[in-house]
Enzyme design. Structure first.
Site, PDB file in Angstrom:
ATOM      1  N   HIS A   1      44.843  38.422  38.459  1.00 36.14           N
ATOM      2  CA  HIS A   1      45.156  38.201  39.350  1.00 36.14           C
ATOM      3  C   HIS A   1      46.677  37.740  39.775  1.00 36.14           C
ATOM      4  O   HIS A   1      47.056  37.610  38.662  1.00 36.14           O
ATOM      5  CB  HIS A   1      44.489  36.693  39.361  1.00 36.14           C
ATOM      6  CG  HIS A   1      44.861  35.806  41.244  1.00 36.14           C
ATOM      7  ND1 HIS A   1      43.713  36.535  42.261  1.00 36.14           N
ATOM      8  CD2 HIS A   1      45.585  35.080  41.525  1.00 36.14           C
ATOM      9  CE1 HIS A   1      43.842  35.721  43.080  1.00 36.14           C
ATOM     10  NE2 HIS A   1      44.910  34.760  42.781  1.00 36.14           N
TER      11      HIS A   1
ATOM     12  N   CYS B   1      44.852  39.961  46.154  1.00 33.40           N
ATOM     13  CA  CYS B   1      45.987  39.741  45.695  1.00 33.40           C
ATOM     14  C   CYS B   1      46.855  40.188  45.533  1.00 33.40           C
ATOM     15  O   CYS B   1      48.396  39.821  46.306  1.00 33.40           O
ATOM     16  CB  CYS B   1      45.041  38.775  45.013  1.00 33.40           C
ATOM     17  SG  CYS B   1      45.041  40.174  43.868  1.00 33.40           S
TER      18      CYS B   1
ATOM     19  N   HIS C   1      49.181  32.658  48.121  1.00 35.68           N
ATOM     20  CA  HIS C   1      48.016  34.193  47.934  1.00 35.68           C
ATOM     21  C   HIS C   1      46.494  34.262  48.702  1.00 35.68           C
ATOM     22  O   HIS C   1      46.838  33.690  48.668  1.00 35.68           O
ATOM     23  CB  HIS C   1      47.485  33.215  46.401  1.00 35.68           C
ATOM     24  CG  HIS C   1      46.671  32.672  45.344  1.00 35.68           C
ATOM     25  ND1 HIS C   1      45.608  32.216  44.733  1.00 35.68           N
ATOM     26  CD2 HIS C   1      46.203  31.483  46.878  1.00 35.68           C
ATOM     27  CE1 HIS C   1      45.026  31.486  44.936  1.00 35.68           C
ATOM     28  NE2 HIS C   1      45.368  30.700  45.670  1.00 35.68           N
TER      29      HIS C   1
END
Length: 336
Positions: free
Chosen positions: A300, A252, A312
């Site tokens: 994240h 990520c 993402h």
């Protein structure tokens, strides 16, 4: 990664899936009693938990790896300073040695300079500076050598300390790597244990998030943000690879770092650091190219694309893709 697949009622209702399975079996032609849905729900919840933990370990791995690289550079710089200081010490000793030789040839060696060749140079320096027989020039040279030796000792101690930190950081990288691999292996094992229909349902649920959320759109806040978003979009479909920052695979934070690098901006490696790589804006004012971090620990991260969506790298097995910005609790929105 994982926790965004725990869904709000507006998304895919996992409880409803269990009820539907039971109802279908109850009204079917066969009278067999259906298996309870709870174990399947527990399996999916455990997969979610493992993915979340793996992502946190991945960001810890990224941080440790980045620190290792920094320490490696610092160790190299310390070793260069040690080498330069050693050369200076050698030069000063040679000059004092030449002076002592000239004294010897002219009729004898000054006792102060004779100490230069003793087994304890530090003791020599302290005693030599106190002697009245040395000239002002000699005293200056001796002080220079004394200072150079002290600096050399300090530089060597610093190099040793940094080498120790580097060794610790390398061990931390290895530990985080093992943690990630173990959790991902267990998650894959659990997913493979699900019936094919359940696996398909899990995948649909992971993509549905909390449903589409309308949100701000419009133009990117800057040309650089627009270029970063274009780079992120070019990575659509690329696989999630933990610890990777492109161009063939991403985790990520690696996707966000790589995308902004294509736009000429260097961002930190971890999602936690990226959350501070600019100024914060409310989610209601997010614009394309803004960095969106998730969970209270910012473990994240994705990039806002407008209209309530982010791009993402979700988790292993899921490629770079679009998802609703509300797929999990938003921690912050940062505009680089």
């Amino acid at each position: 990664m994982g926790s965004h697949r725990r869904l709000a009622p507006s998304g895919f209702d996992r409880g409803a899936l269990g009820v539907l399975s039971v109802a279908t079996a109850a009204f079917g032609a066969l009278a067999a009693v259906p298996a309870p849905a709870a174990p399947l729900d527990d399996t999916r919840a455990e997969v979610d938990r493992l993915y979340t933990q793996a992502e946190k370990a991945t960001e810890a791995f990224n941080e440790a790896a980045e620190r290792t690289g920094t320490l490696r550079r610092q160790v190299g710089e310390s070793q260069d300073r040690v080498a330069r200081q050693q050369a200076r010490v050698n030069d000063l000793r040679e000059r004092l040695g030449a002076f002592a030789g000239a004294q010897y040839r002219s009729g004898g060696l000054d006792p102060a300079l004779a100490l230069l060749f003793s087994d304890d140079p530090a003791d020599y320096l302290d005693r030599a500076l106190a002697l009245d027989r040395i000239t002002l020039h000699q005293a200056s040279q001796l002080k220079d050598l004394q200072g150079a030796l002290r600096e050399l000792a300090q530089e060597r101690a610093e190099a040793v300390r940094r080498l120790g930190e580097l060794d610790e950081s390398r061990r931390a990288v290895a530990a985080h790597k093992r943690s990630v691999e173990q959790k991902l292996a267990r998650a894959r094992q659990l997913l493979n244990s699900l019936p094919s229909a359940e696996r398909a349902a899990y995948d649909r649920a992971s993509r549905s998030g909390r449903g589409h959320l309308s949100g701000p759109g419009g133009a990117a806040a800057s040309g650089r943000a627009a270029a970063a978003l274009a780079a992120a979009r070019s990575a659509l479909g690329k696989p999630y690879v933990w610890g990777a920052n492109g161009p063939t695979g991403f985790d990520c934070s690696g996707l966000v770092q790589w995308s902004y690098a294509q736009a000429g901006l260097s961002l930190p490696r971890t999602s936690q650091a990226q959350a501070h790589a600019g100024h914060r804006v409310p989610l209601s004012q997010a614009r394309p190219g803004d960095i969106v971090t998730y969970r209270s620990d910012a473990s994240h991260v994705g990039m806002y694309v407008g209209d309530g969506q982010v791009i993402h790298a979700p988790y292993p097995g899921a490629p770079v893709r679009y998802d609703p910005v509300g797929m999990m609790p938003v921690s912050s929105v940062t505009r680089p």
